[in-house]
Design an enzyme around this catalytic site. Structure first.
Site, PDB file in Angstrom:
ATOM      1  N   GLU A 100       0.802  -1.230   0.000  1.00 34.42           N
ATOM      2  CA  GLU A 100       0.000   0.000   0.000  1.00 34.42           C
ATOM      3  C   GLU A 100       0.837   1.285   0.000  1.00 34.42           C
ATOM      4  O   GLU A 100       0.673   2.147   0.866  1.00 34.42           O
ATOM      5  CB  GLU A 100      -0.972  -0.004   1.181  1.00 34.42           C
ATOM      6  N   GLU A 134      -6.142 -10.715  -0.918  1.00 34.40           N
ATOM      7  CA  GLU A 134      -6.932 -10.453   0.301  1.00 34.40           C
ATOM      8  C   GLU A 134      -8.416 -10.413  -0.040  1.00 34.40           C
ATOM      9  O   GLU A 134      -9.129  -9.471   0.312  1.00 34.40           O
ATOM     10  CB  GLU A 134      -6.488  -9.127   0.941  1.00 34.40           C
TER      11      GLU A 134
END
Length: 466
Positions: A261, A371
């Protein structure tokens, strides 16, 4: 005058004759009916409805569990109806059906109407498909790993978690316990206990271990976040951590999310301590150190991934992520991209996902759906939320799981790595209790319910492997 009269009569004759031919032509063609939404839906049936078709005295009704009508409900394969509605009975509760209708006059039959979807009320007694996910995936022409995010306290031998993991999954990712602030307690000082348990569980049971994650802005230990040394010394601390972790797990962890991220939703670099202390090239540096550590440890098969979220329907973020990825590709530092896929039943679309993933495929990178979960209550306003997991939501979630697995399954063999679901049970997912999502406990995003029961989402996953 006589000639004018004859002209009028002749014109009238041809006009009436033409009208008669038009009427016969209209009679010769039957319009397709328009089916209307079902009414009077109960556990065991519903009322099918459709619009009137001129000159059609009867209609043919089909009811199926398949949207393609590859099979039919008993007694509802072209059932002849002489009305504009029919009470369909003998169905199963909590089950999705489809109906369509054709008009008929004598031997002439129209085309099919539109297809109407109906979900009966109540709870279905039909069990979900119990096939193990990895068993089906391993039979594919181009198999791939089926992953699950786990916590160390779930890995006790004989527990329900343990049984499901060993039966269904071929890869695991630590949900949180292999991140920097869980391992690093001070400069060069490490607590390996919990992470070692996770890795040992995977290695002992023949389950692939994916490392998540070496560098993430939300898992910086306090000693590093408050580091008072120079920026150059800070960078050396990060290098040492990456080197020591990769070396410690050489041959045991098969892949790592090196940086997680790094991009903001607005497409800028995320303003993290790593960006501030190490500069805009820090992602490349972290990958370089991870690669060097793997080579030094003779861990030549280790795969390195960049991992991020919401890149499919956020083009600014997607472009920024690929700018980073392109640099890593140019420097031969990256093996794959992790697409988190914290999706909803509404977004992103199939096309958006395919475009996003195919950008990485075109660069020769491996794809990790890293995820995966599927929100059914994505509205942030509590007034928009539903407090119950309705049949409509159940089937919508099933469809979206099927869609994402089908997208992944269609990838070239060389680009497949793993498809990882982010958690086992609905009540233990991060989603229902995330303050930013504002769900107040009401969401059911995973493959198993709170009692380890298989959901329709699990069946949808299996269907995506077809």
């Amino acid at each position: 005058m006589k000639n004018k009269f004859l002209l009028v009569v002749t014109s009238l004759f041809f006009f009436l004759n033409s009208c008669a031919k038009d009427d016969k032509l209209m009679e010769a063609n039957l319009s397709n009916p328009i089916a209307n939404p079902a009414k009077d839906i109960t556990d065991g049936g519903f009322r099918a409805k459709w619009n009137y078709v001129s000159t059609a005295p009867k209609y043919l009704l089909d009811v199926s569990k398949s949207p393609n009508f590859t099979d039919f409900v008993t007694n509802y394969n072209a059932k002849v109806i002489t009305d504009l509605n029919e009470l369909v009975v003998g169905l199963t509760a909590g089950t999705r059906y489809y109906y369509r209708v054709r008009a008929q006059r004598d031997s002439m039959i129209s085309g099919y109407s539109n297809v109407i979807t109906v979900i009966t009320t109540g709870t279905s007694s039909i069990p979900e498909d119990p096939t193990f996910l990895k068993v089906k995936a391993n039979k594919l022409a181009n198999p791939f790993l089926i992953g699950m995010a786990i916590k160390a306290n779930q890995l006790n031998a004989g527990s329900q978690y343990d049984l499901i993991l060993r039966n269904e999954f071929s890869s695991i990712s630590a949900e949180y316990e292999m991140k920097m602030d869980q391992i690093s307690t001070a400069s060069g000082v490490y607590n390996w206990t919990v992470a070692d348990k996770i890795v040992a569980y995977g290695n002992t049971n023949g389950i692939n271990v994916h490392g998540h994650a070496l560098v993430w802005h939300n898992s910086v230990p306090s000693w590093l976040a408050n580091y008072t040394g120079t920026d150059a010394a800070f960078a050396l601390e990060v290098k040492k951590y990456i080197t020591d972790v990769v070396t410690h797990y050489k041959g045991k962890v098969k892949s790592w999310d090196v940086v997680n991220e790094a991009v903001e939703d607005d497409g800028t670099m995320r303003n993290t301590v790593f960006l501030r202390r190490m500069g805009p090239n820090y992602v490349n540096d972290c990958f370089k150190w991870a690669r060097e550590a793997a080579v030094a440890a003779a861990d030549t098969q280790l795969l390195l991934f960049y991992n991020d979220y919401a890149t499919s329907d956020n083009i600014k973020k997607q472009n920024a992520a690929y700018t980073i990825i392109d640099g890593l590709v140019a420097n031969k530092l990256i093996d794959g991209v992790g697409f988190q896929m914290h999706n909803t039943i509404f977004a992103p679309t199939k096309s958006q996902i395919e475009i996003d993933i195919n950008r990485a495929v075109s660069k020769g990178l491996k794809i990790h759906i890293s995820e995966l979960d599927m929100q059914v209550n994505p509205g942030n306003a509590p007034s928009n939320l539903t407090a119950t997991f309705t049949n409509e939501l159940r089937f919508a979630q099933k469809d979206k799981y099927q869609e994402i697995v089908k997208i992944y399954n269609a990838l070239p063999a060389a680009n497949k790595y793993a498809l990882t679901v982010w958690g086992m049970k609905d009540n233990e997912s991060w989603i229902p209790f995330n303050a930013e999502l504002n769900h107040p406990g009401n969401d059911w995003p995973l493959l198993y319910d709170a009692n380890f029961g298989l959901k329709s989402a699990h069946t949808g996953f299996l269907l995506g492997l077809d």
